[in-house]
Design a protein around this motif. Structure first.
Motif, short mmCIF file in Angstrom:
data_model
loop_
_atom_site.label_atom_id
_atom_site.label_comp_id
_atom_site.label_asym_id
_atom_site.label_seq_id
_atom_site.Cartn_x
_atom_site.Cartn_y
_atom_site.Cartn_z
N ALA A 1 -4.73 3.92 3.84
CA ALA A 1 -5.56 3.03 3.03
C ALA A 1 -5.30 3.28 1.55
N MET A 2 -5.17 4.55 1.17
CA MET A 2 -4.89 4.90 -0.23
C MET A 2 -3.56 4.26 -0.68
N HIS A 3 -2.56 4.35 0.18
CA HIS A 3 -1.24 3.79 -0.15
C HIS A 3 -1.31 2.27 -0.29
N LYS A 4 -2.02 1.60 0.60
CA LYS A 4 -2.15 0.15 0.53
C LYS A 4 -2.86 -0.30 -0.74
N LEU A 5 -3.77 0.54 -1.23
CA LEU A 5 -4.52 0.21 -2.44
C LEU A 5 -3.76 0.57 -3.72
N GLY A 6 -2.62 1.26 -3.57
CA GLY A 6 -1.87 1.69 -4.74
C GLY A 6 -2.46 2.91 -5.39
#
Length: 203
Positions: free
Chosen positions: A94-99
């Motif tokens: 989720a962190m990666h998808k949010l940048g």
């Protein structure tokens, strides 16, 4: 060649390049053992590509790059569609998808309304983690990822850069949807996000 093998080989011709293939696609076309054996043989002869235990792909063939396989995230969503379950990225994914991080996680965690399971795709681990209906009820495209990331990773020791990025993402979410999702967050995540909102209003 067995009848099951011939039937499955013909059936696979209907698939599109890039489609995920699992043994349950062919239930009723032979015994479980015969289906698995047929898929294994088709992988051996190059008709399909085995990407994990019981998981196969009809690979896209690019004239320049050769076989092009879907990403682990695409595989996770395709598998969820096959199994008629819902999944939501959590934690580092989720962190990666949010940048919020540029590091691509090697372990992708998804909360699900289905059963817990772990799938290994080459060096990447995909984990479906059974959760409560409450967490699966999150609606916002951004707010759900923010909440699920923080639920998994915690709210302590997050640097200013991450907090500023979260603040930017909150501004992009529909306020009504965000307010509804905030009610479903744990107490610690609720208070953390509420503080960011209040600090933003006072700035």
């Amino acid at each position: 060649m067995t009848a099951t093998h011939s039937t499955i080989e013909d059936y696979i011709k209907r698939y599109k390049r890039g489609d995920l293939i699992v043994p349950s696609d062919f239930r009723g076309k032979g015994s479980e053992a015969a289906i698995r054996k047929a898929l294994s043989r088709l992988a051996t002869d190059g008709t399909i590509r085995r990407i994990g235990h019981g998981l196969y792909i009809l690979p896209i063939k690019d004239p320049l790059f050769g076989e092009v396989l879907p990403s682990a995230d695409e595989i996770a969503h395709a598998l969820a569609d096959k199994e008629k379950i819902k999944i939501k990225p959590a934690g580092a994914q989720a962190m990666h998808k949010l940048g919020l991080t540029t590091q691509v996680p090697t372990k992708l965690v998804y909360l699900t309304d289905g059963n817990s399971r772990t799938i290994k795709i080459n060096r990447t681990i995909i984990r479906f983690k059974a959760t409560t209906p409450k967490k699966m009820a999150l609606k916002g495209e951004l707010s759900s990822l923010i909440i699920l990331a923080l639920e998994e990773l915690g709210t302590n020791d997050l640097d200013a850069q991450i907090q500023n990025r979260i603040r930017e993402l909150i501004r992009k979410e529909n306020p009504v949807v965000f307010k509804q999702d905030l009610k479903l967050a744990s107490a610690s995540v609720h208070d953390y996000l509420l503080k960011i909102i209040n600090d933003d209003r006072m700035a």
